[in-house]
Scaffold this motif. Structure first.
Motif, PDB file in Angstrom:
ATOM      1  N   GLU A 120     -22.499  -9.396  35.621  1.00 19.56           N
ATOM      2  CA  GLU A 120     -23.854  -9.081  35.595  1.00 19.56           C
ATOM      3  C   GLU A 120     -24.571 -10.534  36.135  1.00 19.56           C
ATOM      4  OE1 GLU A 120     -23.138  -8.545  31.171  1.00 19.56           O
ATOM      5  OE2 GLU A 120     -21.982  -8.313  33.026  1.00 19.56           O
ATOM      6  N   ARG A 121     -24.008 -11.608  35.464  1.00 18.71           N
ATOM      7  CA  ARG A 121     -24.470 -12.985  35.878  1.00 18.71           C
ATOM      8  C   ARG A 121     -24.305 -13.190  37.441  1.00 18.71           C
ATOM      9  NH1 ARG A 121     -22.642 -18.594  33.155  1.00 18.71           N
ATOM     10  NH2 ARG A 121     -24.388 -19.908  34.044  1.00 18.71           N
ATOM     11  N   VAL A 122     -23.132 -12.357  38.049  1.00 18.56           N
ATOM     12  CA  VAL A 122     -22.681 -12.646  39.205  1.00 18.56           C
ATOM     13  C   VAL A 122     -23.767 -11.953  40.211  1.00 18.56           C
ATOM     14  CG1 VAL A 122     -20.960 -12.109  41.437  1.00 18.56           C
ATOM     15  CG2 VAL A 122     -20.171 -13.334  39.112  1.00 18.56           C
ATOM     16  N   GLU A 123     -24.146 -10.773  39.777  1.00 23.71           N
ATOM     17  CA  GLU A 123     -25.083  -9.819  40.759  1.00 23.71           C
ATOM     18  C   GLU A 123     -26.319 -10.443  40.460  1.00 23.71           C
ATOM     19  OE1 GLU A 123     -24.391  -7.582  42.634  1.00 23.71           O
ATOM     20  OE2 GLU A 123     -22.555  -6.234  41.753  1.00 23.71           O
ATOM     21  N   MET A 124     -26.872 -10.802  39.564  1.00 20.75           N
ATOM     22  CA  MET A 124     -28.169 -11.618  39.481  1.00 20.75           C
ATOM     23  C   MET A 124     -28.198 -12.910  40.352  1.00 20.75           C
ATOM     24  SD  MET A 124     -29.839 -14.821  38.082  1.00 20.75           S
ATOM     25  CE  MET A 124     -28.701 -15.023  37.013  1.00 20.75           C
ATOM     26  N   SER A 125     -26.996 -13.751  40.342  1.00 22.53           N
ATOM     27  CA  SER A 125     -26.744 -14.895  41.284  1.00 22.53           C
ATOM     28  C   SER A 125     -27.056 -14.407  42.542  1.00 22.53           C
ATOM     29  CB  SER A 125     -25.700 -15.803  41.093  1.00 22.53           C
ATOM     30  OG  SER A 125     -25.582 -16.851  41.894  1.00 22.53           O
ATOM     31  N   SER A 146     -27.075  -5.831  38.243  1.00 18.35           N
ATOM     32  CA  SER A 146     -27.028  -6.604  37.169  1.00 18.35           C
ATOM     33  C   SER A 146     -27.912  -6.023  35.731  1.00 18.35           C
ATOM     34  CB  SER A 146     -27.881  -7.870  37.718  1.00 18.35           C
ATOM     35  OG  SER A 146     -27.867  -8.811  36.540  1.00 18.35           O
ATOM     36  N   LEU A 147     -28.945  -5.441  36.164  1.00 17.99           N
ATOM     37  CA  LEU A 147     -29.586  -4.726  35.002  1.00 17.99           C
ATOM     38  C   LEU A 147     -28.927  -3.653  34.299  1.00 17.99           C
ATOM     39  CD1 LEU A 147     -33.344  -4.953  36.526  1.00 17.99           C
ATOM     40  CD2 LEU A 147     -32.376  -6.429  34.331  1.00 17.99           C
ATOM     41  N   GLU A 148     -28.265  -2.758  35.286  1.00 18.17           N
ATOM     42  CA  GLU A 148     -27.459  -1.894  34.946  1.00 18.17           C
ATOM     43  C   GLU A 148     -26.353  -2.239  33.812  1.00 18.17           C
ATOM     44  OE1 GLU A 148     -26.367   0.288  38.323  1.00 18.17           O
ATOM     45  OE2 GLU A 148     -28.368   1.248  38.572  1.00 18.17           O
ATOM     46  N   LEU A 149     -25.642  -3.194  34.216  1.00 19.79           N
ATOM     47  CA  LEU A 149     -24.438  -3.803  33.665  1.00 19.79           C
ATOM     48  C   LEU A 149     -24.903  -4.446  32.068  1.00 19.79           C
ATOM     49  CD1 LEU A 149     -22.755  -5.620  36.423  1.00 19.79           C
ATOM     50  CD2 LEU A 149     -21.773  -3.762  35.197  1.00 19.79           C
ATOM     51  N   ILE A 150     -25.916  -5.129  32.247  1.00 24.70           N
ATOM     52  CA  ILE A 150     -26.722  -5.572  31.229  1.00 24.70           C
ATOM     53  C   ILE A 150     -26.845  -4.380  29.975  1.00 24.70           C
ATOM     54  CG2 ILE A 150     -28.644  -6.709  29.917  1.00 24.70           C
ATOM     55  CD1 ILE A 150     -28.878  -8.544  32.533  1.00 24.70           C
ATOM     56  N   ALA A 151     -27.585  -3.512  30.362  1.00 21.60           N
ATOM     57  CA  ALA A 151     -27.997  -2.429  29.667  1.00 21.60           C
ATOM     58  C   ALA A 151     -26.903  -1.595  28.981  1.00 21.60           C
ATOM     59  CB  ALA A 151     -28.700  -1.426  30.473  1.00 21.60           C
ATOM     60  N   ALA A 152     -25.576  -1.673  29.851  1.00 14.43           N
ATOM     61  CA  ALA A 152     -24.449  -1.227  29.299  1.00 14.43           C
ATOM     62  C   ALA A 152     -23.631  -1.802  28.131  1.00 14.43           C
ATOM     63  CB  ALA A 152     -23.566  -0.690  30.333  1.00 14.43           C
ATOM     64  N   ARG A 153     -23.884  -3.087  27.977  1.00 17.16           N
ATOM     65  CA  ARG A 153     -23.518  -3.799  26.944  1.00 17.16           C
ATOM     66  C   ARG A 153     -23.886  -3.390  25.560  1.00 17.16           C
ATOM     67  NH1 ARG A 153     -20.348  -8.403  27.835  1.00 17.16           N
ATOM     68  NH2 ARG A 153     -20.078  -9.143  30.173  1.00 17.16           N
ATOM     69  N   SER A 154     -23.261  -3.898  24.526  1.00 16.17           N
ATOM     70  CA  SER A 154     -23.627  -3.517  23.026  1.00 16.17           C
ATOM     71  C   SER A 154     -24.999  -4.222  22.825  1.00 16.17           C
ATOM     72  CB  SER A 154     -22.571  -4.218  22.187  1.00 16.17           C
ATOM     73  OG  SER A 154     -22.635  -5.553  22.435  1.00 16.17           O
ATOM     74  N   ALA A 155     -25.614  -3.823  21.832  1.00 19.55           N
ATOM     75  CA  ALA A 155     -26.794  -4.139  21.196  1.00 19.55           C
ATOM     76  C   ALA A 155     -26.881  -5.689  20.787  1.00 19.55           C
ATOM     77  CB  ALA A 155     -27.305  -3.231  20.265  1.00 19.55           C
ATOM     78  N   ASN A 156     -25.482  -6.234  20.560  1.00 19.03           N
ATOM     79  CA  ASN A 156     -25.472  -7.521  20.242  1.00 19.03           C
ATOM     80  C   ASN A 156     -25.244  -8.474  21.133  1.00 19.03           C
ATOM     81  OD1 ASN A 156     -25.232  -6.531  17.271  1.00 19.03           O
ATOM     82  ND2 ASN A 156     -22.928  -6.355  17.574  1.00 19.03           N
ATOM     83  N   SER A 157     -25.260  -8.211  22.461  1.00 20.14           N
ATOM     84  CA  SER A 157     -25.300  -9.077  23.482  1.00 20.14           C
ATOM     85  C   SER A 157     -26.763  -9.515  23.852  1.00 20.14           C
ATOM     86  CB  SER A 157     -24.936  -8.174  24.654  1.00 20.14           C
ATOM     87  OG  SER A 157     -25.595  -7.383  25.170  1.00 20.14           O
ATOM     88  N   ASN A 158     -26.805 -10.823  24.389  1.00 24.27           N
ATOM     89  CA  ASN A 158     -28.278 -11.361  24.298  1.00 24.27           C
ATOM     90  C   ASN A 158     -28.543 -11.351  26.045  1.00 24.27           C
ATOM     91  OD1 ASN A 158     -30.552 -12.926  24.563  1.00 24.27           O
ATOM     92  ND2 ASN A 158     -29.695 -14.440  23.328  1.00 24.27           N
ATOM     93  N   PRO A 159     -29.446 -10.429  26.548  1.00 26.17           N
ATOM     94  CA  PRO A 159     -29.745 -10.636  27.959  1.00 26.17           C
ATOM     95  C   PRO A 159     -30.752 -11.438  28.109  1.00 26.17           C
ATOM     96  CG  PRO A 159     -30.725  -8.828  26.899  1.00 26.17           C
ATOM     97  CD  PRO A 159     -30.065  -9.427  25.859  1.00 26.17           C
ATOM     98  N   LEU A 160     -31.428 -12.038  27.604  1.00 25.76           N
ATOM     99  CA  LEU A 160     -32.512 -13.095  27.871  1.00 25.76           C
ATOM    100  C   LEU A 160     -32.320 -13.885  29.035  1.00 25.76           C
ATOM    101  CD1 LEU A 160     -34.377 -13.681  24.574  1.00 25.76           C
ATOM    102  CD2 LEU A 160     -35.058 -12.509  26.630  1.00 25.76           C
ATOM    103  N   VAL A 161     -30.921 -14.391  29.178  1.00 20.58           N
ATOM    104  CA  VAL A 161     -30.617 -15.401  30.005  1.00 20.58           C
ATOM    105  C   VAL A 161     -30.617 -14.886  31.543  1.00 20.58           C
ATOM    106  CG1 VAL A 161     -28.732 -17.097  30.734  1.00 20.58           C
ATOM    107  CG2 VAL A 161     -29.454 -16.935  28.489  1.00 20.58           C
ATOM    108  N   ILE A 162     -30.226 -13.635  31.434  1.00 25.80           N
ATOM    109  CA  ILE A 162     -29.880 -13.185  32.804  1.00 25.80           C
ATOM    110  C   ILE A 162     -30.941 -12.035  33.432  1.00 25.80           C
ATOM    111  CG2 ILE A 162     -28.208 -11.867  34.226  1.00 25.80           C
ATOM    112  CD1 ILE A 162     -26.071 -12.976  32.332  1.00 25.80           C
ATOM    113  N   ALA A 163     -31.487 -11.042  32.315  1.00 28.43           N
ATOM    114  CA  ALA A 163     -32.138 -10.153  32.853  1.00 28.43           C
ATOM    115  C   ALA A 163     -33.445 -10.357  33.590  1.00 28.43           C
ATOM    116  CB  ALA A 163     -32.310  -9.074  31.549  1.00 28.43           C
ATOM    117  N   ALA A 168     -37.223 -10.457  37.980  1.00 24.64           N
ATOM    118  CA  ALA A 168     -37.867 -11.105  38.835  1.00 24.64           C
ATOM    119  C   ALA A 168     -37.687 -10.966  40.455  1.00 24.64           C
ATOM    120  CB  ALA A 168     -38.239 -12.597  38.702  1.00 24.64           C
ATOM    121  N   ASP A 169     -36.451 -10.988  40.702  1.00 23.81           N
ATOM    122  CA  ASP A 169     -35.839 -10.741  41.976  1.00 23.81           C
ATOM    123  C   ASP A 169     -36.001  -9.153  42.406  1.00 23.81           C
ATOM    124  OD1 ASP A 169     -34.765 -13.160  41.936  1.00 23.81           O
ATOM    125  OD2 ASP A 169     -32.719 -12.730  41.623  1.00 23.81           O
ATOM    126  N   LEU A 170     -35.639  -8.447  41.587  1.00 24.58           N
ATOM    127  CA  LEU A 170     -36.048  -6.955  41.657  1.00 24.58           C
ATOM    128  C   LEU A 170     -37.435  -6.959  42.206  1.00 24.58           C
ATOM    129  CD1 LEU A 170     -35.400  -4.239  41.966  1.00 24.58           C
ATOM    130  CD2 LEU A 170     -35.545  -3.869  39.485  1.00 24.58           C
TER     131      LEU A 170
END
Length: 257
Positions: A120-125, A146-163, A168-170
């Motif tokens: 997800e970080r690669v796709e965002m970059s 990138s956003l799809e991969l973040i959404a598929a992660r567990s609720a415990n993950s922190n998407p604030l760095v990447i999403a 913004a790019d989207l």
């Protein structure tokens, strides 16, 4: 020397020290990581030519696992894109998302953390690199992935760095095809983020949306004016480290880079 310049000089000094340590210890993944981060620093210093040289050197080292190679390819794509080398940038993007296989090293795949570079970080970059090339379709595909991969992660993950950066790019990509409503929806969660999350990379991405909104296609749209005002408010209270000539650049990874 201002605080920002001192921090930048210190970052160069520490990263060069890490590169020297990697060389002395003959630890090629660390050596590659340090050279890759030097490429990031040169990019942020407005020297993409030196960034390309450093990243090409970093990619020549051996013993780097699949995660590390993906990270270096993503950084290479950004440096090439900034120089307008579209063919090289697209090749690097394809390398960054290629099947990773089982190759590992003890830093990128073992320690992880700052050494990690998940998909997800690669796709965002890559979405940010494609934005530099004005490849709207490519930006949209990478940012959505990138956003799809973040959404598929567990609720415990922190998407604030990447999403937020992917969003913004989207938004910029959607404006390229005149989808103002879609861009506003994509950017809405970003504009409510607290001040401490508004680093240089994210602010650069949001400012890129502001530039798109100034185009003649949106001149008479009230929604465009409202969104531009919200962006101005967002950047007005952004974290202080984004101020200065680097503020309009787009981050190479998560955070403020």
């Amino acid at each position: 020397m201002c605080l920002r310049s001192r921090r930048h000089a210190l970052a160069f000094e520490l990263t060069r020290a890490a590169a020297l340590y990697g060389q002395v210890a003959e630890h090629q993944p660390l050596w590659a990581y340090a050279h890759g981060y030097l490429a990031v620093l040169y990019y942020w210093s407005g020297n993409p030519a030196q960034a390309v040289r450093k990243i090409e050197e970093a990619r020549s080292f051996s013993g780097i696992g699949a995660t590390g190679r993906a990270r270096l390819a993503a950084i290479a794509a950004r440096a090439y894109a900034h120089r307008g080398q579209a063919d090289e940038a697209h090749r690097a993007i394809l390398e960054s998302v290629a099947e990773r296989g089982r190759a590992e090293d003890d830093l990128h795949d073992g320690v992880g953390g700052e050494f990690d570079f998940d998909l997800e970080r690669v796709e965002m970059s890559n979405s940010a690199s494609l934005l530099l090339l004005r490849d709207g379709r490519g930006v949209e595909v990478s940012a959505r992935r990138s956003l799809e991969l973040i959404a598929a992660r567990s609720a415990n993950s922190n998407p604030l760095v990447i999403a937020p950066q992917a969003r913004a790019d989207l938004a910029s990509a959607l404006l390229m095809r005149n989808d103002l409503d879609g861009a506003a929806d994509a950017l809405a969660p970003v504009l409510t983020l607290p001040r401490e999350w508004r680093g240089a990379g994210l602010t650069g991405g949001v400012n890129a949306v502001r530039i798109e909104l100034a185009l003649p296609a949106f001149r008479n749209a009230q929604l465009a004016r409202d969104l531009a005002d919200q962006i101005d408010d967002f950047t007005l209270v952004a974290a202080p480290q984004v101020l200065g000539p680097g503020a309009t650049r787009i981050a190479l990874g998560g955070g403020s880079d």
